[in-house]
Scaffold this motif. Sequence first.
Motif, PDB file in Angstrom:
ATOM      1  N   GLU A 106      -5.983 -17.658  -8.806  1.00 25.84           N
ATOM      2  CA  GLU A 106      -4.952 -17.990  -9.798  1.00 25.84           C
ATOM      3  C   GLU A 106      -3.593 -18.213  -9.146  1.00 25.84           C
ATOM      4  N   LYS A 107      -3.260 -17.411  -8.140  1.00 23.45           N
ATOM      5  CA  LYS A 107      -1.985 -17.567  -7.435  1.00 23.45           C
ATOM      6  C   LYS A 107      -1.974 -18.865  -6.634  1.00 23.45           C
ATOM      7  N   ARG A 108      -3.094 -19.190  -6.049  1.00 22.17           N
ATOM      8  CA  ARG A 108      -3.234 -20.424  -5.289  1.00 22.17           C
ATOM      9  C   ARG A 108      -3.063 -21.642  -6.206  1.00 22.17           C
ATOM     10  N   LYS A 109      -3.701 -21.592  -7.367  1.00 23.25           N
ATOM     11  CA  LYS A 109      -3.587 -22.688  -8.353  1.00 23.25           C
ATOM     12  C   LYS A 109      -2.139 -22.822  -8.837  1.00 23.25           C
ATOM     13  N   TRP A 110      -1.490 -21.676  -9.082  1.00 27.36           N
ATOM     14  CA  TRP A 110      -0.106 -21.709  -9.548  1.00 27.36           C
ATOM     15  C   TRP A 110       0.789 -22.373  -8.501  1.00 27.36           C
ATOM     16  N   LEU A 111       0.629 -21.974  -7.230  1.00 23.86           N
ATOM     17  CA  LEU A 111       1.433 -22.559  -6.155  1.00 23.86           C
ATOM     18  C   LEU A 111       1.160 -24.048  -6.031  1.00 23.86           C
ATOM     19  N   LEU A 132       4.022 -26.832  -6.548  1.00 23.09           N
ATOM     20  CA  LEU A 132       4.365 -27.782  -5.478  1.00 23.09           C
ATOM     21  C   LEU A 132       4.197 -29.228  -5.957  1.00 23.09           C
ATOM     22  N   GLU A 133       3.150 -29.493  -6.720  1.00 20.80           N
ATOM     23  CA  GLU A 133       2.937 -30.849  -7.241  1.00 20.80           C
ATOM     24  C   GLU A 133       4.082 -31.276  -8.151  1.00 20.80           C
ATOM     25  N   HIS A 191       4.680 -32.661  -0.406  1.00 22.06           N
ATOM     26  CA  HIS A 191       4.683 -31.604   0.603  1.00 22.06           C
ATOM     27  C   HIS A 191       3.302 -31.480   1.248  1.00 22.06           C
ATOM     28  N   LYS A 192       3.289 -31.251   2.577  1.00 20.85           N
ATOM     29  CA  LYS A 192       2.012 -31.183   3.320  1.00 20.85           C
ATOM     30  C   LYS A 192       1.153 -29.990   2.916  1.00 20.85           C
ATOM     31  N   TRP A 193       1.728 -28.963   2.301  1.00 22.16           N
ATOM     32  CA  TRP A 193       0.950 -27.798   1.892  1.00 22.16           C
ATOM     33  C   TRP A 193      -0.025 -28.128   0.773  1.00 22.16           C
ATOM     34  N   ILE A 194       0.269 -29.151  -0.015  1.00 18.06           N
ATOM     35  CA  ILE A 194      -0.587 -29.484  -1.158  1.00 18.06           C
ATOM     36  C   ILE A 194      -2.008 -29.751  -0.691  1.00 18.06           C
ATOM     37  N   GLN A 195      -2.162 -30.583   0.333  1.00 18.16           N
ATOM     38  CA  GLN A 195      -3.511 -30.890   0.839  1.00 18.16           C
ATOM     39  C   GLN A 195      -4.194 -29.663   1.410  1.00 18.16           C
ATOM     40  N   LEU A 196      -3.433 -28.756   1.982  1.00 15.96           N
ATOM     41  CA  LEU A 196      -4.009 -27.544   2.558  1.00 15.96           C
ATOM     42  C   LEU A 196      -4.435 -26.543   1.493  1.00 15.96           C
ATOM     43  N   LEU A 197      -3.911 -26.692   0.277  1.00 15.46           N
ATOM     44  CA  LEU A 197      -4.290 -25.804  -0.826  1.00 15.46           C
ATOM     45  C   LEU A 197      -5.478 -26.341  -1.622  1.00 15.46           C
ATOM     46  N   CYS A 198      -5.759 -27.644  -1.480  1.00  9.21           N
ATOM     47  CA  CYS A 198      -6.844 -28.250  -2.271  1.00  9.21           C
ATOM     48  C   CYS A 198      -8.212 -27.903  -1.699  1.00  9.21           C
ATOM     49  N   GLN A 219       0.816  -1.217   0.000  1.00  8.34           N
ATOM     50  CA  GLN A 219       0.000   0.000   0.000  1.00  8.34           C
ATOM     51  C   GLN A 219       0.848   1.264   0.000  1.00  8.34           C
ATOM     52  N   THR A 220       2.085   1.155   0.485  1.00  9.54           N
ATOM     53  CA  THR A 220       2.978   2.314   0.506  1.00  9.54           C
ATOM     54  C   THR A 220       3.960   2.310  -0.668  1.00  9.54           C
ATOM     55  N   GLY A 221       3.755   1.392  -1.626  1.00  7.08           N
ATOM     56  CA  GLY A 221       4.566   1.383  -2.838  1.00  7.08           C
ATOM     57  C   GLY A 221       5.843   0.585  -2.790  1.00  7.08           C
ATOM     58  N   ILE A 222       6.023  -0.249  -1.771  1.00  6.64           N
ATOM     59  CA  ILE A 222       7.237  -1.065  -1.672  1.00  6.64           C
ATOM     60  C   ILE A 222       7.052  -2.319  -2.531  1.00  6.64           C
ATOM     61  N   PRO A 223       7.968  -2.573  -3.486  1.00  6.84           N
ATOM     62  CA  PRO A 223       7.840  -3.774  -4.305  1.00  6.84           C
ATOM     63  C   PRO A 223       8.214  -5.025  -3.515  1.00  6.84           C
ATOM     64  N   TYR A 224       7.512  -6.115  -3.802  1.00  6.13           N
ATOM     65  CA  TYR A 224       7.840  -7.382  -3.148  1.00  6.13           C
ATOM     66  C   TYR A 224       7.598  -8.541  -4.105  1.00  6.13           C
ATOM     67  N   LEU A 225       8.348  -9.609  -3.867  1.00  2.00           N
ATOM     68  CA  LEU A 225       8.196 -10.846  -4.622  1.00  2.00           C
ATOM     69  C   LEU A 225       6.851 -11.451  -4.243  1.00  2.00           C
ATOM     70  N   ASN A 226       6.067 -11.831  -5.242  1.00  2.00           N
ATOM     71  CA  ASN A 226       4.727 -12.338  -4.962  1.00  2.00           C
ATOM     72  C   ASN A 226       4.766 -13.545  -4.024  1.00  2.00           C
ATOM     73  N   PRO A 227       3.757 -13.660  -3.150  1.00  2.00           N
ATOM     74  CA  PRO A 227       3.776 -14.668  -2.095  1.00  2.00           C
ATOM     75  C   PRO A 227       3.817 -16.107  -2.595  1.00  2.00           C
ATOM     76  N   GLU A 228       3.197 -16.400  -3.722  1.00  2.00           N
ATOM     77  CA  GLU A 228       3.223 -17.776  -4.218  1.00  2.00           C
ATOM     78  C   GLU A 228       4.644 -18.191  -4.600  1.00  2.00           C
ATOM     79  N   ILE A 229       5.449 -17.251  -5.074  1.00  2.00           N
ATOM     80  CA  ILE A 229       6.844 -17.548  -5.413  1.00  2.00           C
ATOM     81  C   ILE A 229       7.659 -17.693  -4.131  1.00  2.00           C
ATOM     82  N   VAL A 230       7.445 -16.792  -3.189  1.00  2.00           N
ATOM     83  CA  VAL A 230       8.140 -16.879  -1.902  1.00  2.00           C
ATOM     84  C   VAL A 230       7.848 -18.224  -1.237  1.00  2.00           C
ATOM     85  N   LEU A 231       6.590 -18.617  -1.223  1.00  2.00           N
ATOM     86  CA  LEU A 231       6.214 -19.883  -0.577  1.00  2.00           C
ATOM     87  C   LEU A 231       6.810 -21.087  -1.307  1.00  2.00           C
TER      88      LEU A 231
END
Length: 189
Positions: free
Chosen positions: A166-171, A175-176, A182-189, A129-141
């Motif tokens: 779309e970001k959730r599907k990409w992650l 991961l697949e 990885h245990k995150w796969i089931q948590l994303l489904c 919100q203050t204009g700081i660029p960041y790496l998108n969370p799906e890539i970080v995760l």
Amino acid sequence: MPFEQCQSVASLMSGFNKSWGIAGGWAIDLFIGKETREHKDIEIAIFRKDQLYFKNFLIGWEYKKVVKGEFHTWENEILELPVHEIHALNKDNGSEVEILLNETKGDYWVFRRDTRISCPLNLVWSYSQTGIPYLNPEIVLLYKAKNTREKDHQDFLATKDTLENEKRKWLLKALEIHEPKHKWIQLLC
């Protein structure tokens, strides 16, 4: 002041006219919009092709490259894979920043650990919100999925329900491919 370290890095990088963004846990917090946990350091991501431009941008800083877990002075050589981590120190004021080199191929960001995973360059970064660029969370995760620590799992839990579809599907797909058990796969489904 919230995000003081991020604001400081954004000020430092204000004249850098190449793509960059906050990475790691701070990127997750910038995405969420609040600090969710304590951070011991701050990382920024840049594209590998911009490494020497970056080094010339922060002139007078001391640089170390990480090779097989050990720090070595980075002269002016082009760093190639597997080297992807640089530490910069401002000897005048003690400021430190970790730089993570990211791969590109044409108009795509490419995951260095598995080149079957990529995304268009225009989907790599977002802005707080203050204009700081960041790496998108799906890539970080995706990076945090290897050797997941407790803080990485906390970042995942803080993020997963706020990711756009779309970001959730990409992650999930990434991961697949890269960490199919990885245990995150089931948590994303």
